[in-house]
Write a protein that holds these residues in place. Structure first.
Motif, PDB file in Angstrom:
ATOM      1  N   THR A 157      -6.703   8.401   8.574  1.00  0.00           N
ATOM      2  CA  THR A 157      -6.788   8.778   7.230  1.00  0.00           C
ATOM      3  C   THR A 157      -7.280   7.806   6.375  1.00  0.00           C
ATOM      4  OG1 THR A 157      -4.307   8.218   6.851  1.00  0.00           O
ATOM      5  CG2 THR A 157      -4.669  10.438   7.827  1.00  0.00           C
ATOM      6  N   GLU A 158      -7.273   7.892   5.044  1.00  0.00           N
ATOM      7  CA  GLU A 158      -7.716   6.975   4.033  1.00  0.00           C
ATOM      8  C   GLU A 158      -6.504   5.861   3.928  1.00  0.00           C
ATOM      9  OE1 GLU A 158      -9.008   8.461   0.266  1.00  0.00           O
ATOM     10  OE2 GLU A 158     -10.287   9.816   1.273  1.00  0.00           O
ATOM     11  N   ALA A 159      -5.244   6.457   3.887  1.00  0.00           N
ATOM     12  CA  ALA A 159      -3.811   5.645   3.919  1.00  0.00           C
ATOM     13  C   ALA A 159      -4.100   4.693   5.172  1.00  0.00           C
ATOM     14  CB  ALA A 159      -2.570   6.359   3.841  1.00  0.00           C
ATOM     15  N   VAL A 213       0.857  -1.142  -0.071  1.00  0.00           N
ATOM     16  CA  VAL A 213      -0.044  -0.144  -0.013  1.00  0.00           C
ATOM     17  C   VAL A 213       0.774   1.216   0.022  1.00  0.00           C
ATOM     18  CG1 VAL A 213      -1.804   1.383   1.444  1.00  0.00           C
ATOM     19  CG2 VAL A 213      -1.784  -1.258   1.277  1.00  0.00           C
ATOM     20  N   PRO A 226       8.030  12.430   1.983  1.00  0.00           N
ATOM     21  CA  PRO A 226       7.340  11.515   1.118  1.00  0.00           C
ATOM     22  C   PRO A 226       7.939  10.319   1.007  1.00  0.00           C
ATOM     23  CG  PRO A 226       7.502  13.823   0.163  1.00  0.00           C
ATOM     24  CD  PRO A 226       8.485  13.928   1.232  1.00  0.00           C
ATOM     25  N   LEU A 280       4.038   7.688   5.572  1.00  0.00           N
ATOM     26  CA  LEU A 280       2.967   7.413   6.557  1.00  0.00           C
ATOM     27  C   LEU A 280       3.554   7.863   7.740  1.00  0.00           C
ATOM     28  CD1 LEU A 280       1.855   3.980   4.772  1.00  0.00           C
ATOM     29  CD2 LEU A 280       0.635   5.966   5.124  1.00  0.00           C
ATOM     30  N   ALA A 313      -6.473   1.933   4.261  1.00  0.00           N
ATOM     31  CA  ALA A 313      -5.842   1.154   3.258  1.00  0.00           C
ATOM     32  C   ALA A 313      -5.193   0.135   3.729  1.00  0.00           C
ATOM     33  CB  ALA A 313      -5.305   1.879   2.116  1.00  0.00           C
ATOM     34  N   ARG A 336       2.996  10.227   0.019  1.00  0.00           N
ATOM     35  CA  ARG A 336       3.113  11.350   0.786  1.00  0.00           C
ATOM     36  C   ARG A 336       3.819  10.753   2.561  1.00  0.00           C
ATOM     37  NH1 ARG A 336       0.166  12.100   5.358  1.00  0.00           N
ATOM     38  NH2 ARG A 336      -1.641  10.747   5.715  1.00  0.00           N
ATOM     39  N   ASP A 353      -1.528   8.313  10.447  1.00  0.00           N
ATOM     40  CA  ASP A 353      -2.380   7.806   9.518  1.00  0.00           C
ATOM     41  C   ASP A 353      -3.152   6.753  10.290  1.00  0.00           C
ATOM     42  OD1 ASP A 353      -1.715   9.076   6.866  1.00  0.00           O
ATOM     43  OD2 ASP A 353       0.288   8.520   7.625  1.00  0.00           O
ATOM     44  N   SER A 393       2.290   4.835  -0.271  1.00  0.00           N
ATOM     45  CA  SER A 393       1.936   6.252   0.023  1.00  0.00           C
ATOM     46  C   SER A 393       2.987   7.106  -0.361  1.00  0.00           C
ATOM     47  CB  SER A 393       1.192   6.375   1.660  1.00  0.00           C
ATOM     48  OG  SER A 393       0.951   7.889   1.480  1.00  0.00           O
TER      49      SER A 393
END
Length: 177
Positions: A146-148, A28, A106, A34, A151, A32, A126, A30
């Motif tokens: 968060t969405e991350a 998964v 990131p 985590l 996920a 940006r 997150d 990301s």
């Protein structure tokens, strides 16, 4: 976003749960980065869980608590991972002096033990993890923020289901490996 809980019977189960999260992290991405907060009393299993995650990402060797150094780099891992222990942090502003924003770049993963000591400087997580000793084991509550984070939990659930031969499993089970 749904909170999930699991019972961890012992240290090995705690390490294995960290490895499960590492497997989800690998799949998964990301862009940006985590941030994962680890909450719990002294001895609750925060560093044990972190050891499992860091080893699950491919680190060979000891994983020590960065209690005195505040941060231990694992930047050779994919994703690059930074393990913080803020227990001995005197003032949240110290994080600015040590260049916290550079670690939050990131693609990086930041594991933060005792995040409440960095309140006001740290970004929101997150994923919030809370470990609570109970009898011989501990409970672990995952709270995506968060969405991350969601996920990651969803991917852990998918991997758990696949490992069970396609039979739906739940992170709330006690037999996670």
């Amino acid at each position: 976003m749904a909170e999930r809980a699991v019972w961890l019977a012992d240290e090995a189960a705690t390490v294995n749960m960290g490895k499960s999260l590492a497997n989800a992290l690998k799949s998964v991405p990301s862009a940006r980065g985590l941030v994962i907060f680890l909450h719990g009393t002294l001895g609750a299993g925060k560093t044990t869980f972190s050891r499992g995650l860091i080893q699950g990402l491919g680190h060979r060797g000891a994983v020590k608590s960065p209690t005195y150094t505040l941060v231990e780099p694992y930047d050779q891992l994919e994703p690059a991972t930074w393990h913080f222990d803020l227990y001995r942090l005197g003032d949240p502003e110290e994080l600015e002096f040590m260049g916290i924003r550079d670690y939050l770049a990131p693609g990086n993963v930041c594991l933060v033990e005792w995040p409440e000591r960095g309140a006001g400087v740290l970004p929101g997580p997150d994923l919030d993890l809370t470990l609570t000793p109970e009898g011989e084991g501990r409970s672990l509550v995952f709270e995506p923020r968060t969405e991350a984070g969601q996920a990651l939990l969803d991917r852990m659930q998918e991997q758990s289901d696949s490992a069970a031969g396609g039979q739906p499993q739940n992170l709330d089970r006690t037999d996670q490996d």
